[in-house]
Scaffold this motif. Structure first.
Motif, short mmCIF file in Angstrom:
data_model
loop_
_atom_site.label_atom_id
_atom_site.label_comp_id
_atom_site.label_asym_id
_atom_site.label_seq_id
_atom_site.Cartn_x
_atom_site.Cartn_y
_atom_site.Cartn_z
N GLN A 8 -28.88 68.87 14.04
CA GLN A 8 -29.77 68.48 15.20
C GLN A 8 -31.10 69.05 15.21
OE1 GLN A 8 -28.13 69.41 19.00
NE2 GLN A 8 -29.31 67.48 19.79
N GLN A 9 -30.89 70.63 14.94
CA GLN A 9 -32.26 71.31 14.79
C GLN A 9 -33.11 70.94 13.65
OE1 GLN A 9 -31.42 75.61 14.40
NE2 GLN A 9 -33.51 76.07 14.69
N GLU A 11 -33.20 67.99 12.34
CA GLU A 11 -33.82 66.71 12.66
C GLU A 11 -35.07 66.68 13.37
OE1 GLU A 11 -33.58 63.60 11.33
OE2 GLU A 11 -32.01 64.78 10.18
N GLN A 12 -35.07 67.91 14.14
CA GLN A 12 -36.27 68.09 15.41
C GLN A 12 -37.36 68.69 14.77
OE1 GLN A 12 -36.33 67.38 18.57
NE2 GLN A 12 -38.54 67.96 18.58
N LEU A 13 -37.08 69.65 13.72
CA LEU A 13 -38.06 70.28 12.87
C LEU A 13 -38.74 69.25 12.08
CD1 LEU A 13 -36.38 73.56 11.74
CD2 LEU A 13 -38.04 73.39 13.59
N LYS A 14 -37.94 68.34 11.39
CA LYS A 14 -38.30 67.12 10.67
C LYS A 14 -39.34 66.41 11.43
CE LYS A 14 -35.13 66.92 6.94
NZ LYS A 14 -34.19 66.33 6.08
N ILE A 15 -39.15 65.98 12.61
CA ILE A 15 -39.98 65.22 13.51
C ILE A 15 -41.20 65.88 13.90
CG2 ILE A 15 -40.18 64.28 15.96
CD1 ILE A 15 -37.03 63.64 15.78
N GLU A 16 -41.29 67.38 14.23
CA GLU A 16 -42.41 67.97 14.52
C GLU A 16 -43.11 68.16 13.29
OE1 GLU A 16 -43.34 72.63 16.29
OE2 GLU A 16 -41.45 71.72 16.45
N HIS A 17 -42.75 68.30 11.81
CA HIS A 17 -43.47 68.25 10.84
C HIS A 17 -44.15 66.87 10.64
CE1 HIS A 17 -43.80 68.21 6.43
NE2 HIS A 17 -43.88 69.71 6.43
N ASP A 19 -45.15 64.95 12.90
CA ASP A 19 -46.00 64.90 14.00
C ASP A 19 -47.38 65.79 13.57
OD1 ASP A 19 -44.53 63.25 15.65
OD2 ASP A 19 -43.80 64.82 16.87
#
Length: 65
Positions: A8-9, A11-17, A19
């Motif tokens: 989960q963490q 996936e969140q980092l990949k989304i932030e990357h 963005d």
């Protein structure tokens, strides 16, 4: 933290990357380019990439052949 938490963490980092990548592209397309802001975003993006790689290494064990 269990694998689900790491996943989960990750996936969140990949989304932030992604963005940050979009933000960098948008800033680069402007007529007045703020090079300092772009440099800061790129540095943050590299930090995120390092964190992503560390998490991926924790999720995928090394197999010694």
């Amino acid at each position: 933290m269990n694998d689900d938490g790491y996943q989960q963490q990750l996936e969140q980092l990949k989304i932030e990357h992604r963005d940050l990548d979009d933000s960098i592209r948008a800033l680069s397309a402007q007529t007045l380019i703020d090079q300092l802001q772009i440099a800061r975003l790129k540095k943050k993006k590299l930090v995120l990439k390092d964190r992503i790689m560390r998490l991926e290494d924790q999720l995928i064990p090394d197999i010694i052949a």
